[in-house]
Design an enzyme around this catalytic site. Structure first.
Site, PDB file in Angstrom:
ATOM      1  N   TRP A  65       0.774  -1.231   0.000  1.00 43.90           N
ATOM      2  CA  TRP A  65       0.000   0.000   0.000  1.00 43.90           C
ATOM      3  C   TRP A  65       0.804   1.278   0.000  1.00 43.90           C
ATOM      4  O   TRP A  65       0.266   2.363  -0.162  1.00 43.90           O
ATOM      5  CB  TRP A  65      -1.022   0.042   1.131  1.00 43.90           C
ATOM      6  CG  TRP A  65      -0.561  -0.446   2.480  1.00 43.90           C
ATOM      7  CD1 TRP A  65      -0.849  -1.676   2.999  1.00 43.90           C
ATOM      8  CD2 TRP A  65       0.210   0.230   3.468  1.00 43.90           C
ATOM      9  NE1 TRP A  65      -0.284  -1.802   4.241  1.00 43.90           N
ATOM     10  CE2 TRP A  65       0.367  -0.638   4.562  1.00 43.90           C
ATOM     11  CE3 TRP A  65       0.790   1.492   3.533  1.00 43.90           C
ATOM     12  CZ2 TRP A  65       1.078  -0.297   5.711  1.00 43.90           C
ATOM     13  CZ3 TRP A  65       1.509   1.844   4.673  1.00 43.90           C
ATOM     14  CH2 TRP A  65       1.638   0.946   5.737  1.00 43.90           C
ATOM     15  N   ASN A  66       2.113   1.189   0.186  1.00 49.08           N
ATOM     16  CA  ASN A  66       2.811   2.472   0.416  1.00 49.08           C
ATOM     17  C   ASN A  66       3.097   3.294  -0.834  1.00 49.08           C
ATOM     18  O   ASN A  66       2.951   4.505  -0.792  1.00 49.08           O
ATOM     19  CB  ASN A  66       4.064   2.272   1.270  1.00 49.08           C
ATOM     20  CG  ASN A  66       5.015   1.283   0.678  1.00 49.08           C
ATOM     21  OD1 ASN A  66       4.636   0.414  -0.096  1.00 49.08           O
ATOM     22  ND2 ASN A  66       6.274   1.404   1.017  1.00 49.08           N
ATOM     23  N   LYS A  85      -2.333  -7.221  -8.927  1.00 47.28           N
ATOM     24  CA  LYS A  85      -3.215  -7.242  -7.743  1.00 47.28           C
ATOM     25  C   LYS A  85      -2.651  -6.205  -6.775  1.00 47.28           C
ATOM     26  O   LYS A  85      -1.705  -6.477  -6.036  1.00 47.28           O
ATOM     27  CB  LYS A  85      -3.196  -8.644  -7.108  1.00 47.28           C
ATOM     28  CG  LYS A  85      -4.458  -9.057  -6.391  1.00 47.28           C
ATOM     29  CD  LYS A  85      -4.825  -8.237  -5.176  1.00 47.28           C
ATOM     30  CE  LYS A  85      -4.032  -8.525  -3.939  1.00 47.28           C
ATOM     31  NZ  LYS A  85      -4.364  -7.555  -2.850  1.00 47.28           N
ATOM     32  N   GLY A  98       6.048  -6.570  -0.602  1.00 45.02           N
ATOM     33  CA  GLY A  98       5.207  -6.574   0.595  1.00 45.02           C
ATOM     34  C   GLY A  98       6.026  -7.018   1.783  1.00 45.02           C
ATOM     35  O   GLY A  98       7.266  -6.926   1.783  1.00 45.02           O
ATOM     36  N   GLU A 112      10.401  -8.348  -3.073  1.00 49.72           N
ATOM     37  CA  GLU A 112      10.971  -7.152  -2.426  1.00 49.72           C
ATOM     38  C   GLU A 112      10.264  -7.038  -1.087  1.00 49.72           C
ATOM     39  O   GLU A 112       9.067  -6.745  -1.039  1.00 49.72           O
ATOM     40  CB  GLU A 112      10.676  -5.904  -3.263  1.00 49.72           C
ATOM     41  CG  GLU A 112      11.321  -5.894  -4.621  1.00 49.72           C
ATOM     42  CD  GLU A 112      12.819  -5.633  -4.577  1.00 49.72           C
ATOM     43  OE1 GLU A 112      13.376  -5.440  -3.484  1.00 49.72           O
ATOM     44  OE2 GLU A 112      13.413  -5.646  -5.658  1.00 49.72           O
ATOM     45  N   LEU A 113      10.996  -7.256   0.003  1.00 44.93           N
ATOM     46  CA  LEU A 113      10.334  -7.391   1.308  1.00 44.93           C
ATOM     47  C   LEU A 113      10.748  -6.260   2.254  1.00 44.93           C
ATOM     48  O   LEU A 113      11.170  -5.212   1.819  1.00 44.93           O
ATOM     49  CB  LEU A 113      10.629  -8.776   1.870  1.00 44.93           C
ATOM     50  CG  LEU A 113      10.324  -9.926   0.875  1.00 44.93           C
ATOM     51  CD1 LEU A 113      10.726 -11.272   1.453  1.00 44.93           C
ATOM     52  CD2 LEU A 113       8.866  -9.924   0.458  1.00 44.93           C
ATOM     53  N   CYS A 165       9.948   0.775   2.787  1.00 44.60           N
ATOM     54  CA  CYS A 165      10.684  -0.459   3.073  1.00 44.60           C
ATOM     55  C   CYS A 165      12.121  -0.157   3.487  1.00 44.60           C
ATOM     56  O   CYS A 165      12.723  -0.922   4.213  1.00 44.60           O
ATOM     57  CB  CYS A 165      10.657  -1.347   1.849  1.00 44.60           C
ATOM     58  SG  CYS A 165      11.155  -0.474   0.370  1.00 44.60           S
ATOM     59  N   GLU A 189      10.270  -4.985  12.021  1.00 46.24           N
ATOM     60  CA  GLU A 189       9.894  -3.835  11.200  1.00 46.24           C
ATOM     61  C   GLU A 189       8.614  -3.196  11.743  1.00 46.24           C
ATOM     62  O   GLU A 189       7.601  -3.878  11.888  1.00 46.24           O
ATOM     63  CB  GLU A 189       9.663  -4.295   9.760  1.00 46.24           C
ATOM     64  CG  GLU A 189       9.417  -3.124   8.828  1.00 46.24           C
ATOM     65  CD  GLU A 189       9.087  -3.562   7.414  1.00 46.24           C
ATOM     66  OE1 GLU A 189       8.280  -4.494   7.251  1.00 46.24           O
ATOM     67  OE2 GLU A 189       9.620  -2.954   6.473  1.00 46.24           O
TER      68      GLU A 189
HETATM   69  P1  NAD Z   1       1.551  -7.214   2.802  1.00 50.81           P
HETATM   70  O1  NAD Z   1       2.581  -8.283   2.722  1.00 50.81           O
HETATM   71  O2  NAD Z   1       0.537  -7.268   3.859  1.00 50.81           O
HETATM   72  O3  NAD Z   1       0.717  -7.142   1.433  1.00 50.81           O
HETATM   73  C1  NAD Z   1       1.377  -6.998   0.187  1.00 50.81           C
HETATM   74  C2  NAD Z   1       0.448  -7.497  -0.913  1.00 50.81           C
HETATM   75  O4  NAD Z   1       0.295  -8.917  -0.784  1.00 50.81           O
HETATM   76  C3  NAD Z   1      -0.972  -6.913  -0.861  1.00 50.81           C
HETATM   77  O5  NAD Z   1      -1.427  -6.667  -2.181  1.00 50.81           O
HETATM   78  C4  NAD Z   1      -1.777  -8.046  -0.227  1.00 50.81           C
HETATM   79  O6  NAD Z   1      -3.126  -8.034  -0.585  1.00 50.81           O
HETATM   80  C5  NAD Z   1      -1.080  -9.258  -0.835  1.00 50.81           C
HETATM   81  N1  NAD Z   1      -1.269 -10.509  -0.086  1.00 50.81           N
HETATM   82  C6  NAD Z   1      -1.530 -10.680   1.227  1.00 50.81           C
HETATM   83  N2  NAD Z   1      -1.639 -12.010   1.509  1.00 50.81           N
HETATM   84  C7  NAD Z   1      -1.430 -12.676   0.341  1.00 50.81           C
HETATM   85  C8  NAD Z   1      -1.393 -14.062  -0.019  1.00 50.81           C
HETATM   86  N3  NAD Z   1      -1.594 -15.022   0.877  1.00 50.81           N
HETATM   87  N4  NAD Z   1      -1.118 -14.366  -1.298  1.00 50.81           N
HETATM   88  C9  NAD Z   1      -0.881 -13.405  -2.226  1.00 50.81           C
HETATM   89  N5  NAD Z   1      -0.919 -12.092  -1.947  1.00 50.81           N
HETATM   90  C10 NAD Z   1      -1.185 -11.723  -0.677  1.00 50.81           C
HETATM   91  O7  NAD Z   1       2.356  -5.843   2.833  1.00 50.81           O
HETATM   92  P2  NAD Z   1       1.787  -4.369   3.076  1.00 50.81           P
HETATM   93  O8  NAD Z   1       1.403  -4.275   4.514  1.00 50.81           O
HETATM   94  O9  NAD Z   1       0.797  -4.037   2.020  1.00 50.81           O
HETATM   95  O10 NAD Z   1       3.077  -3.481   2.805  1.00 50.81           O
HETATM   96  C11 NAD Z   1       4.034  -3.210   3.761  1.00 50.81           C
HETATM   97  C12 NAD Z   1       5.230  -4.135   3.597  1.00 50.81           C
HETATM   98  O11 NAD Z   1       5.779  -4.009   2.277  1.00 50.81           O
HETATM   99  C13 NAD Z   1       6.354  -3.789   4.530  1.00 50.81           C
HETATM  100  O12 NAD Z   1       6.882  -4.953   5.088  1.00 50.81           O
HETATM  101  C14 NAD Z   1       7.379  -3.125   3.618  1.00 50.81           C
HETATM  102  O13 NAD Z   1       8.683  -3.181   4.083  1.00 50.81           O
HETATM  103  C15 NAD Z   1       7.184  -3.867   2.363  1.00 50.81           C
HETATM  104  N6  NAD Z   1       7.702  -3.091   1.222  1.00 50.81           N
HETATM  105  C16 NAD Z   1       8.847  -3.515   0.595  1.00 50.81           C
HETATM  106  C17 NAD Z   1       9.374  -2.771  -0.442  1.00 50.81           C
HETATM  107  C18 NAD Z   1      10.612  -3.211  -1.156  1.00 50.81           C
HETATM  108  O14 NAD Z   1      10.799  -2.805  -2.295  1.00 50.81           O
HETATM  109  N7  NAD Z   1      11.485  -4.014  -0.563  1.00 50.81           N
HETATM  110  C19 NAD Z   1       8.736  -1.612  -0.860  1.00 50.81           C
HETATM  111  C20 NAD Z   1       7.581  -1.217  -0.197  1.00 50.81           C
HETATM  112  C21 NAD Z   1       7.064  -1.979   0.844  1.00 50.81           C
END
Ligand code: NAD
Length: 492
Positions: free
Chosen positions: A151-152, A175, A228, A250-251, A284, A385
């Site tokens: 979402w960010n 998605k 995510g 990318e986590l 992130c 985090e």
């Molecule tokens: P999240 O992992 O909750 O969700 C990310 C995406 O995955 C969403 O679209 C969500 O709907 C989907 N999702 C959730 N469960 C799933 C499943 N079982 N199967 C498939 N898809 C699924 O992350 P968030 O809360 O939206 O974002 C914050 C996180 O993202 C933080 O940990 C942040 O560090 C990370 N992030 C990483 C980077 C990077 O480039 N390394 C950049 C931005 C954000």
């Protein structure tokens, strides 16, 4: 309320179930848009459309040069509409308009760069050791790609995947996060105008556990490009392994921002504040651990508190605002919980430490920018985090100690090093276990430079020339140009 439908095979359509979910405005703390809630049936429709476009549609016959031109045209349209797209992102994620407009205005560069790269994806002629054969390689697109974003920074992070995937010749189902789906659905309206055939890019919105996992499990999806949390990334990776899909992840991170006694302190204070309070800490690469050399601890903290406490909070659309709300109610609660965890662990609260109750914050989900001193790197507040405006300060003695603390983390995404000593800068860059090291700067990104994590921060790299390989597979072709028929029972 604004309404957003799914985008499948070039058409905006309702979810087959007819279900919707709300998207909230974090500044107002209430819904502003209704988004179609896609399910496994809609995911299947979208993947089938992408698969048809990949195998039979006009896209499969589009030359790489023509693909590149389409990408460049798309870049031009995004530049034209940057303000409108950025406003939608602010509405959905509450980040500053100044930040989102800057991001969206920069996004066209990815389409120009990968558009230019599309017809430079070449195979090799292999100088074979066996006479009578001609051997060459083809770099072929992997097929249908599932792009899953957080979402960010919805459009920026989708672009990092979409531009190389399309340059490679893949087709895509996106998605976006269920918390910030609107900008992706606004953006795909530009694809037809740019001239992309239907089915090349599709968007299915919905919850991660239902819509996201249906996409990850779909047998016609060949590659998953995910950004995510590490928790979700692990689930995605495990499920994708069942059908041997390509995966890039990318986590999250717990990035150290390391300030040495010889650093320019004014510059470093700016860099530390930018690292943790820009984007309300919801990045992130947030520099959430300040590793501070003990010889400058007190004077540096004083300067840091003076700058951080002057941050203006309020309406993210206001260009004077410096810290906006947290994007989701759940995340707002999570940040406040972590603040309590830190207090219980014995961290010394130096600033903030709770919800922001300033009049300019209205009913939005605001957390006071928070700084904890005297943190032990082993504590949860230094290891987990938070993804919010919470900084932990950890003391170090010397370079050796700084390296040990920086690397004592399951994550390895970004790191900042502040020093006037060029030798030390290089030594630190070499020894820190993270995908990105910034020296005397922080949170800089470019379409040209690889981005990605070590350890639990991810797999694969985005941006830069090599990232297109994440969407390609290599085929080796052997042509017999006159080698005599050999004994069929032995290897040639
Ligand atoms: P999240 O992992 O909750 O969700 C990310 C995406 O995955 C969403 O679209 C969500 O709907 C989907 N999702 C959730 N469960 C799933 C499943 N079982 N199967 C498939 N898809 C699924 O992350 P968030 O809360 O939206 O974002 C914050 C996180 O993202 C933080 O940990 C942040 O560090 C990370 N992030 C990483 C980077 C990077 O480039 N390394 C950049 C931005 C954000």
């Amino acid at each position: 309320m604004q309404t957003y439908q799914l985008y499948i095979d070039g058409q905006f359509v309702n979810a087959q179930s007819g279900a919707w979910f709300d998207s909230d405005d974090p500044f107002l703390g209430k819904p502003w848009a209704r988004i179609a809630a896609g399910s496994a049936v809609d995911v299947d429709r979208a993947v089938q459309a992408a698969h048809r476009a990949f195998t039979d549609g006009p896209w499969s016959k589009t030359t790489a040069t023509a693909r590149g031109r389409l990408l460049c045209r798309l870049g031009d349209l995004i530049a034209r509409d940057a303000r409108r797209l950025a406003e939608v992102e602010v509405r959905d994620n509450g980040k500053l308009f100044a930040e989102m407009f800057g991001q969206v205005s920069y996004i066209p560069q990815w389409y120009y760069y990968f558009g230019g790269l599309a017809d430079k994806i070449q195979g090799d002629v292999i100088p074979l050791d066996k006479p009578g054969f001609f051997n060459f390689t083809r770099r072929e697109p992997v097929g249908v790609v599932a792009i899953i974003t957080p979402w960010n920074s919805p459009l920026l992070l989708a672009t990092w995947k979409l531009a190389p995937a399309l340059a490679a010749g893949c087709t895509v189902v996106v998605k976006p996060s269920e918390f910030t789906s609107a900008s992706t659905l606004e953006f795909v309206g530009l694809l037809e105008e740019a001239g992309f055939p239907p089915g090349v890019v599709n968007v299915v919105t919905g919850a991660g556990a239902e819509t996201g996992s249906a996409l990850v499990d779909h047998p016609l999806v060949r590659k998953i490009a995910f950004t995510g949390s590490d928790t979700t990334g692990r689930v995605v990776n495990e499920r994708a392994a069942r059908s041997f899909k390509h995966v890039s992840l990318e986590l999250g991170g717990k990035s150290p921002n390391i300030v040495f006694e010889d650093a320019n302190q004014e510059e470093a204070v700016n860099g530390v504040v930018a690292g943790i309070f820009a984007a309300t800490g919801q990045t992130c690469v947030a520099g959430s651990r300040l590793l501070l050399q003990e010889s400058i601890y007190e004077p540096f903290v004083e300067k840091l508190l003076a700058l951080a406490s002057s941050a203006r909070m309020g309406n993210p659309m206001d260009l004077q605002t410096q810290v906006g709300p947290v994007t989701t109610l759940a995340q707002y609660r999570k940040v406040l919980e972590y603040i309590e965890v830190a207090k219980a662990e014995g961290a010394r609260l130096l600033m903030g430490g709770g919800p922001a109750q300033r009049p300019e914050c209205g009913s939005g989900w605001f957390v006071e920018p928070t700084i904890f001193g005297d943190v032990d790197n082993r504590w949860r507040i230094a290891q987990e985090e938070v993804f919010g405006p919470v900084l932990s300060i950890i003391r170090f003695k010397d370079e050796e100690h700084a390296v040990a603390l920086a690397n004592d983390s399951q994550y390895g995404l970004g790191a900042g090093v502040w020093t006037a000593d060029i030798g030390r800068a290089h030594r630190m860059a070499e020894r820190i276990q993270s995908g990105i090291v910034w020296v005397n700067c922080y949170r800089a990104v470019s379409f040209l430079s690889p981005f990605g994590g070590y350890k639990h921060s991810g797999l694969g790299r985005e941006n830069g020339i090599d990232s297109v390989r994440e969407y390609l597979q290599v085929k080796s072709v052997w042509i017999n140009t006159g080698a005599p028929t050999a004994n069929p029972f032995v290897l040639r």
